[in-house]
Scaffold this motif. Sequence first.
Motif: not given
Length: 240
Positions: A214-238
């Motif tokens: 998941l590529d979000l670069r060059w956005n001023d984006v807010r990410v819900p708490p824990g969401l990136l950890d959840e994605l990383a835990g199943r092998g998704c690179v953000t």
Amino acid sequence: MDKLRLDYWRAGLDDVPEEVWTHPGPEVLLLCDNRLTAVPARIGTLTALHTLDLGHNRLASVPPEIGALTGLTRYLYLHDNRLTVLPDSLGALTGLAYLNVGENRLAALPETLGAMTGLVELRAQDNRLTRLPAGLGRLTALRELWLRGNLLTGLPDSVRDLRELRELELRDNALETVPESLRGLPRLRRLDLRGNRLSELPRWVAELPSLEKLDLRWNDVRVPPGLLDELAGRGCVTLR
């Protein structure tokens, strides 16, 4: 040239050679990287073609007779021209697997696009698209969709029916939200949202079962708490 393949790549052509029309049933016609400004209506007589490359020319239009090439089952390249519109007759190419109309001046794709149900890959990058056809979801075999560098603010609801979609490039558009129609796509592996206007990442992104990048670069984006950890835990690179 062999009897089934006519190759005029970088031949310095201003016109389609006359021998194209007299050659017995070519299956591959390569006219890429020339100076062609027009394609004769006679292109519709080459019904044995399965591959046609008209990329990297100066075409301002494509004749509607191209829709008669129902034997085109592999590749149709129209990229890097000066096209502002595509003929509705493209919808007749129901067996075509790969279509590239990138790097033109298209403000829209024909509504008949949804009839091209054989498409596996569609490239329409670097145009002026503000919307996509409502029937896009009929392309149920589609695996890759490349839409970088347009003016898209959303995707049609029918995108939720693209159950085979693996790769979606939406970089450098005008999206303010992640399109809801992507929710639940079972095979989506790579989602490129770079360079949009996103302010928030919806939590349902974590529900995409096959997401690997998941590529979000060059956005001023807010990410819900824990969401990136959840994605990383199943092998998704953000990337952000």
